[in-house]
Design an enzyme around this catalytic site. Structure first.
Site, PDB file in Angstrom:
ATOM      1  N   VAL A   8       0.843  -1.199   0.000  1.00  0.00           N
ATOM      2  CA  VAL A   8       0.000   0.000   0.000  1.00  0.00           C
ATOM      3  C   VAL A   8       0.879   1.251   0.000  1.00  0.00           C
ATOM      4  O   VAL A   8       0.626   2.211  -0.727  1.00  0.00           O
ATOM      5  CB  VAL A   8      -0.967  -0.010   1.209  1.00  0.00           C
ATOM      6  N   ASP A  36      11.586   3.419  12.365  1.00  0.00           N
ATOM      7  CA  ASP A  36      11.330   2.047  12.817  1.00  0.00           C
ATOM      8  C   ASP A  36      10.201   2.133  13.838  1.00  0.00           C
ATOM      9  O   ASP A  36      10.380   2.701  14.921  1.00  0.00           O
ATOM     10  CB  ASP A  36      12.604   1.473  13.450  1.00  0.00           C
ATOM     11  N   LEU A  37       9.056   1.591  13.476  1.00  0.00           N
ATOM     12  CA  LEU A  37       7.885   1.720  14.363  1.00  0.00           C
ATOM     13  C   LEU A  37       8.097   1.041  15.715  1.00  0.00           C
ATOM     14  O   LEU A  37       7.384   1.334  16.667  1.00  0.00           O
ATOM     15  CB  LEU A  37       6.637   1.146  13.694  1.00  0.00           C
ATOM     16  N   ALA A  60       3.269  -1.690   8.929  1.00  0.00           N
ATOM     17  CA  ALA A  60       2.693  -2.591   9.929  1.00  0.00           C
ATOM     18  C   ALA A  60       3.476  -3.893   9.939  1.00  0.00           C
ATOM     19  O   ALA A  60       4.178  -4.206   8.967  1.00  0.00           O
ATOM     20  CB  ALA A  60       1.226  -2.892   9.599  1.00  0.00           C
ATOM     21  N   ASP A 102      -9.376  -6.910   8.335  1.00  0.00           N
ATOM     22  CA  ASP A 102     -10.512  -7.807   8.586  1.00  0.00           C
ATOM     23  C   ASP A 102     -10.196  -8.815   9.696  1.00  0.00           C
ATOM     24  O   ASP A 102     -11.097  -9.400  10.269  1.00  0.00           O
ATOM     25  CB  ASP A 102     -10.858  -8.578   7.301  1.00  0.00           C
ATOM     26  N   TYR A 125      -1.720 -11.245  15.216  1.00  0.00           N
ATOM     27  CA  TYR A 125      -1.764 -10.138  14.254  1.00  0.00           C
ATOM     28  C   TYR A 125      -3.058  -9.332  14.435  1.00  0.00           C
ATOM     29  O   TYR A 125      -3.027  -8.106  14.601  1.00  0.00           O
ATOM     30  CB  TYR A 125      -1.652 -10.685  12.830  1.00  0.00           C
TER      31      TYR A 125
HETATM   32  N1  LIG Z   1      -1.581  -7.416   3.220  1.00  0.00           N
HETATM   33  C1  LIG Z   1      -2.863  -7.642   3.486  1.00  0.00           C
HETATM   34  O1  LIG Z   1      -3.497  -8.571   2.958  1.00  0.00           O
HETATM   35  C2  LIG Z   1      -3.603  -6.732   4.437  1.00  0.00           C
HETATM   36  C3  LIG Z   1      -4.918  -7.073   4.781  1.00  0.00           C
HETATM   37  C4  LIG Z   1      -5.620  -6.233   5.643  1.00  0.00           C
HETATM   38  C5  LIG Z   1      -5.023  -5.104   6.141  1.00  0.00           C
HETATM   39  N2  LIG Z   1      -3.741  -4.800   5.825  1.00  0.00           N
HETATM   40  C6  LIG Z   1      -3.161  -3.595   6.415  1.00  0.00           C
HETATM   41  O2  LIG Z   1      -2.870  -2.675   5.378  1.00  0.00           O
HETATM   42  C7  LIG Z   1      -1.713  -1.915   5.716  1.00  0.00           C
HETATM   43  C8  LIG Z   1      -0.698  -2.007   4.601  1.00  0.00           C
HETATM   44  O3  LIG Z   1      -0.347  -3.374   4.444  1.00  0.00           O
HETATM   45  P1  LIG Z   1       0.554  -3.898   3.251  1.00  0.00           P
HETATM   46  O4  LIG Z   1      -0.120  -5.076   2.670  1.00  0.00           O
HETATM   47  O5  LIG Z   1       0.966  -2.767   2.396  1.00  0.00           O
HETATM   48  O6  LIG Z   1       1.802  -4.439   4.096  1.00  0.00           O
HETATM   49  P2  LIG Z   1       3.236  -4.866   3.614  1.00  0.00           P
HETATM   50  O7  LIG Z   1       3.307  -4.941   2.127  1.00  0.00           O
HETATM   51  O8  LIG Z   1       3.636  -6.044   4.433  1.00  0.00           O
HETATM   52  O9  LIG Z   1       4.105  -3.611   4.051  1.00  0.00           O
HETATM   53  C9  LIG Z   1       4.267  -3.288   5.399  1.00  0.00           C
HETATM   54  C10 LIG Z   1       5.421  -2.305   5.480  1.00  0.00           C
HETATM   55  O10 LIG Z   1       5.590  -2.032   6.861  1.00  0.00           O
HETATM   56  C11 LIG Z   1       6.970  -1.951   7.084  1.00  0.00           C
HETATM   57  N3  LIG Z   1       7.334  -2.266   8.450  1.00  0.00           N
HETATM   58  C12 LIG Z   1       7.219  -3.437   9.109  1.00  0.00           C
HETATM   59  N4  LIG Z   1       7.743  -3.328  10.336  1.00  0.00           N
HETATM   60  C13 LIG Z   1       8.194  -2.052  10.454  1.00  0.00           C
HETATM   61  C14 LIG Z   1       8.831  -1.328  11.470  1.00  0.00           C
HETATM   62  N5  LIG Z   1       9.158  -1.876  12.649  1.00  0.00           N
HETATM   63  N6  LIG Z   1       9.129  -0.028  11.239  1.00  0.00           N
HETATM   64  C15 LIG Z   1       8.850   0.553  10.058  1.00  0.00           C
HETATM   65  N7  LIG Z   1       8.259  -0.086   9.048  1.00  0.00           N
HETATM   66  C16 LIG Z   1       7.933  -1.370   9.261  1.00  0.00           C
HETATM   67  C17 LIG Z   1       7.625  -2.952   6.156  1.00  0.00           C
HETATM   68  O11 LIG Z   1       8.944  -2.525   5.957  1.00  0.00           O
HETATM   69  P3  LIG Z   1      10.051  -3.398   5.209  1.00  0.00           P
HETATM   70  O12 LIG Z   1       9.742  -3.190   3.748  1.00  0.00           O
HETATM   71  O13 LIG Z   1      11.326  -2.799   5.660  1.00  0.00           O
HETATM   72  O14 LIG Z   1       9.855  -4.802   5.667  1.00  0.00           O
HETATM   73  C18 LIG Z   1       6.738  -2.858   4.924  1.00  0.00           C
HETATM   74  O15 LIG Z   1       7.271  -1.967   3.973  1.00  0.00           O
HETATM   75  C19 LIG Z   1      -1.227  -2.458   7.061  1.00  0.00           C
HETATM   76  O16 LIG Z   1      -1.759  -1.676   8.090  1.00  0.00           O
HETATM   77  C20 LIG Z   1      -1.848  -3.847   7.128  1.00  0.00           C
HETATM   78  O17 LIG Z   1      -2.036  -4.272   8.458  1.00  0.00           O
HETATM   79  C21 LIG Z   1      -3.021  -5.585   4.966  1.00  0.00           C
END
Ligand SMILES: NC(=O)c1ccc[n+]([C@@H]2O[C@H](COP(=O)([O-])OP(=O)(O)OC[C@H]3O[C@@H](n4cnc5c(N)ncnc54)[C@H](OP(=O)(O)O)[C@@H]3O)[C@@H](O)[C@H]2O)c1
Length: 288
Positions: A8, A36-37, A60, A102, A125
């Site tokens: 995203v 770094d969160l 996240a 979800d 999670y």
């Molecule tokens: N993926 C799904 O199917 C899904 C479903 C429902 C909701 N969501 C929500 O939608 C949002 C976006 O998700 P997404 O799918 O884009 O996730 P994603 O592709 O896994 O990306 C998450 C990002 O968060 C970063 N991150 C993780 N730990 C961190 C830390 N300690 N400090 C700073 N950055 C950190 C990661 O960094 P690195 O690149 O360095 O690892 C990654 O770039 C999140 O809130 C997620 O919970 C996702």
């Protein structure tokens, strides 16, 4: 914007760019802004450096199965950091846009989940993401939280890219057919976010009036097997797909059987409706 390397976040970096000056933070800090969160001091430093009017947090801890064995890290990133972001933003008069999932629900309902439905996360999670929602809302009223689901795109780790790889590597694939949800293209989430922010007419303080939780997923629903079949068809690749049950594919974290979210609050408030999941998938597959 936080999380610039995520599915995203990567799309947000493009979708938000026309709306004003944009600072993109990543965990590694490639673009110059490192957050770094799990370390609140890096958040405070970024707030001081950027002085944002609006913070969009797409970062996240999203490794659903790994979270079961790393609950402390998931808690720091998903539950505590949103509260810290909310406090820093409230102190500086900034608004916050945040994403949730979800997985805050147990998946036992017999209709699409509405925002006010009872939450009951089944794993680490979902529990940590739910605590993050509450921490952010407790810290500041000027926050929009978009709960999305089944996110995929051409960038990052996701089901679409895994399927495309496996279709090339294997002749036959077994995919779960008894979990139902709405595959949602990361670009649609980013574009909807940008439209909502633009509609707030450059006055992030208006988020205060409309603040709270909104469901934001593609329209329609399917199973992982149905999603895989549509990817296969759209890709033109060849593979035999077999439906299996969740019981035949055990994972450390339990997944909700029913992940369909009701998006009507988003439509009623912002006039936005995401397209059907299969239409978006076709558009995504047409990307080079
Ligand atoms: N993926 C799904 O199917 C899904 C479903 C429902 C909701 N969501 C929500 O939608 C949002 C976006 O998700 P997404 O799918 O884009 O996730 P994603 O592709 O896994 O990306 C998450 C990002 O968060 C970063 N991150 C993780 N730990 C961190 C830390 N300690 N400090 C700073 N950055 C950190 C990661 O960094 P690195 O690149 O360095 O690892 C990654 O770039 C999140 O809130 C997620 O919970 C996702």
């Amino acid at each position: 914007m936080l999380g610039g390397n995520g599915q995203v976040g990567w799309e947000l970096a493009r979708a938000l760019a026309p709306l004003g000056e944009l600072a993109v933070a990543t965990r590694a800090g490639e673009g110059g802004l490192r957050v770094d969160l799990a370390r609140p001091d890096t958040l405070a430093r970024a707030f001081d450096a950027v002085r944002p009017r609006l913070v969009v947090n797409a970062a996240a801890y999203t490794a659903v199965d790994k979270a079961e064995s790393e609950p402390d890290v998931a808690e720091a990133v998903n539950a505590l950091a949103p509260g810290v972001i909310g406090e820093l933003a409230a102190r500086r008069g900034a608004a916050v846009v945040h994403y949730s999932t979800d997985y805050v629900f147990d998946g036992e309902l017999d209709r699409p989940y509405r925002e006010e439905d009872a939450t009951a996360p089944a794993g680490v999670y979902g529990r940590t993401k739910l605590r993050g929602e509450q921490a952010l809302l407790d810290a500041t009223a000027d926050a929009l939280i978009f709960r999305t689901a089944w996110v995929y795109g051409r960038h990052g780790h996701n089901f679409l890219r895994t399927m495309l790889r496996l279709f090339r590597e294997r002749d036959e694939l077994r995919v779960v057919d008894d979990q139902i949800g709405s595959p949602t293209w990361s670009r649609m989430i980013a574009e909807a976010t940008a439209q909502i922010i633009a509609r707030l007419e450059g006055e992030p303080a208006r988020i205060g009036e409309l603040g709270g939780i909104y469901h934001l997923t593609a329209a329609g629903r399917t199973s992982w097997h149905g999603f895989a079949a549509a990817i296969l068809e759209g890709s033109g690749l060849d593979c035999r797909l077999l439906p299996i049950s969740t019981r035949e594919y055990p994972t450390p974290a339990r997944r909700p059987a029913w992940s369909v979210l009701d998006n009507s609050k988003l439509f009623e408030t912002f006039g936005l409706r995401l397209p059907d999941w299969d239409l978006s998938l076709r558009q995504c597959l047409e990307e080079p």
